[in-house]
Write an enzyme that holds these catalytic residues in place. Sequence first.
Site, short mmCIF file in Angstrom:
data_model
loop_
_atom_site.label_atom_id
_atom_site.label_comp_id
_atom_site.label_asym_id
_atom_site.label_seq_id
_atom_site.Cartn_x
_atom_site.Cartn_y
_atom_site.Cartn_z
N ASP A 39 0.85 -1.19 0.00
CA ASP A 39 0.00 0.00 0.00
C ASP A 39 0.89 1.23 0.00
O ASP A 39 2.12 1.12 -0.07
CB ASP A 39 -0.96 -0.02 1.21
CG ASP A 39 -2.31 0.58 0.85
OD1 ASP A 39 -2.35 1.74 0.41
OD2 ASP A 39 -3.33 -0.13 0.98
N HIS A 66 -2.97 3.18 -4.70
CA HIS A 66 -2.28 2.79 -3.45
C HIS A 66 -0.87 2.31 -3.76
O HIS A 66 -0.42 1.29 -3.22
CB HIS A 66 -3.09 1.72 -2.71
CG HIS A 66 -4.36 2.25 -2.11
ND1 HIS A 66 -4.37 3.15 -1.06
CD2 HIS A 66 -5.66 2.03 -2.41
CE1 HIS A 66 -5.63 3.44 -0.74
NE2 HIS A 66 -6.43 2.79 -1.55
N ASP A 123 -8.92 -0.74 -6.03
CA ASP A 123 -9.79 0.25 -5.40
C ASP A 123 -9.14 1.63 -5.38
O ASP A 123 -7.92 1.76 -5.50
CB ASP A 123 -10.11 -0.16 -3.95
CG ASP A 123 -8.86 -0.28 -3.11
OD1 ASP A 123 -7.85 -0.80 -3.61
OD2 ASP A 123 -8.87 0.17 -1.95
N GLU A 124 -9.96 2.63 -5.23
CA GLU A 124 -9.55 3.99 -4.90
C GLU A 124 -8.36 4.48 -5.74
O GLU A 124 -7.34 4.89 -5.21
CB GLU A 124 -9.19 4.08 -3.40
CG GLU A 124 -10.37 3.73 -2.51
CD GLU A 124 -10.05 3.80 -1.03
OE1 GLU A 124 -10.93 4.24 -0.28
OE2 GLU A 124 -8.94 3.41 -0.61
C1 ACM Z 1 -10.96 -0.55 0.69
O1 ACM Z 1 -11.40 -0.53 1.86
N1 ACM Z 1 -10.39 0.52 0.17
C2 ACM Z 1 -11.06 -1.74 -0.14
#
Ligand code: ACM
Length: 772
Positions: free
Chosen positions: A187, A258, A337-338
């Site tokens: 991350d 990330h 994600d994100e």
């Molecule tokens: C997450 O909680 N960003 C998968």
Amino acid sequence: MRSTISLFLLLCSVIVSAQVNIIPQPVEVKQQTGVYLLKDKITVSSVLPAHNWPRLFNYLRDEMKMQFNISVTESPKGVKGDIDFFMTRMPTSGKPAYQLYVTGEGVSIKSNFDEPTFHAIQTLFQLIPLSGKKEIPFVEIFDHARFDYRGMHLDVARHFFPVSFIKRYIDYLAYHKFNTFHWHLTDDQGWRIEIKKYPKLTSVGGWRNGTIIGRYPGTGNDRKKHGGFYTQAEVKEVVKYAADRFITVIPEIEMPGHASAAIAAHPVLSCFPEGPTPIPKGTAWNGSKSGKQVQQTWGVFDDVFCAGKETTFYFLEDVLKEVMALFPSKYIHIGGDECPKTNWKKCVLCQRRMKENKLKDEHELQSYFIQRIGKYLDSNGRTLIGWDEILEGGLAPNAVVMSWRGEQGGIDAAKQKHKVIMTPGNPVYFDHSQTENEDSVTIGGFNPIEKVYAYEPIPKELNEEEAKYIMGAQANLWTEYIKNTKKVEYMLFPRMSALSEVLWSTKENRNWEDFQKRLLVQFKRYELWNTNYSKAYFDLKAKVIPSEDYDRLIWKIESRTKEKFIDFRIIEYNGVTDTIAAFDTEPTDIFTIGSTQEILVFGSNSTIKQKFFFNKATGKKITITKEPDSKYPGDGAFTLVNGVINEKGFDRSKEFIGFSGEDCEAIIDLGAKTDFKQVTVNTLTRTSSWIWPPKYADFMLSDDGINFRKPDTGIFSDIEPFMGRKTRLRWHEGSFSARYIKVFIKNWGAIPAGNPGAGSKAWLFVDEIEVE
Ligand code: ACM
Ligand code: ZN
């Protein structure tokens, strides 16, 4: 002026008898009278295939010794033992299942595979009483799992945990019949897995120079280097340790977002290798800010893997190649994600990629990215899992969706005939607190054990055919605010036990009342394991309510076992004291009233503390003309005069009523014409969460509650401190006299440009109105 009442709530003591208390609840349990005594030394026999038996035997022997101090040896060939293992068919059409019988002859365990044999061993452990003689009740158990995927996740990037603890975590999974460990290894704040081809990933990306203190955006930086990583040898050791417990480890390598730690090690992976790491405004940073840095704060960052460069894909394929060699899991999690598209929009290479591939927007570029990685995994016989953002711009063929932003992603994916793992933030994000009285910093949210237990992984929106795509569910444990292993355990337990039952037991067998009885025994098991579990289950729950004639506050305290009322009279406002009795039964203590009261209530496992601030409006009748938003209802209008002034900010959002874009208007009835000198309104400001101070506030007076007049002296509204966390609106002193006060508090309106949520409606969070 302050005093304390002590109230000792005695909980019914737990009777631990030879009762069957298994979590997760098996499919069928038939208890008979009688017990079989396990002595300090026992024998086992097995007709299981020789190549599989040793790991089961070794596990049984080691855990029996460790948990119960019972020595286990194998009986000579052909000789019956205290526990005998058999392989047989099961009436489950080839699905793994076991039967466990305890009779006067001992224990016999029958199963159709090794995995259910292992689960039967877990059940056997839970049949052994925790105190006194090791007498196990006569019982017949038939059991198998409801869901194929029973997962727990752990983020080791935000905070690193040693291999010894990872093994302990895996033990916890095994004790609860989970079968998947999702290991979140990379991350923004750290890269935690050794990749031989790219040693900088861990030598550079494995370390950050500091960490923000407290909740984001933080009150400073701890200025301590934090990091660590797992060598490939350690990863193999963990994978084997898990396999010996019939647990698959699914690694997660985050992309395309990330990625700050990877980019710190290899800046070329960024769209803008020369640009510095983006550091959010107001972040206290330690060390150099130049070049690419491993992140020291939490959140989502614009510097992501460049989707336009071939280098990025070569790099990720190299990494995944080493990862696949370490993890035999069919599934590989690639995050997804994100991922902000800010850099991709500005990057010529990303834009060129879009043009060449006729991708209409950056979401399709994200889909291109994931599909390309998905193909690579497929060609290596593996299958991609991603967070539900991988739905945007089109799913990769075969991709499995992990639904975290609620259930919708999972529903959509199942309808598209993709496999799904449900991990909705509410209720299975275990980084959210499980008590309303949390003292440590958590990320926010409230996921108590009741909510976890009530969770149903198959959404109502799916028909029977679509429901087959739900493989199971998983709880996620993100560790921004979890710095040590004690806190990991504190956040896990007992919620993980509740989730195990959601995933393992039949829907019909799930019963909250019955679970609670077994949970009391489970708490003893945690103690046996020396586990730091949360006692939130025993929380006293408190609520302030008005008395019938609005002359008192009633502080209503509830425990799991009985209800208590603490009832006190507001007699004086100016520090003069009076004596008040408490309690519905015999007064246990006496306390006095002053302008501020701090009251403590002690339960056997829980203490609650509340400070009350008294003023002329406290406990009075109040009405509001517009209801607050259903997300932040507080305790209704009474929240504004309940004597509780918020001191913990958003952590106690219950202490506010919230209005989205709307104003707040309240009318307080002081009961009789009353003289006062000032009115104060308390509100919360947290612009990062779209909560803004009032634009202004005003008040009017009345003697009949119908005809209101503007006060003719001393009116002036003063906002202090204007943009702080807390705003107090106070009218400079005047001399007022009225029975009714109407207070009007103006919402800020639209959020100004350059702020989080710009253009959206601002929230107005109102707390106590004080009249003095
Ligand atoms: C997450 O909680 N960003 C998968
Ligand atoms: Zn780019």
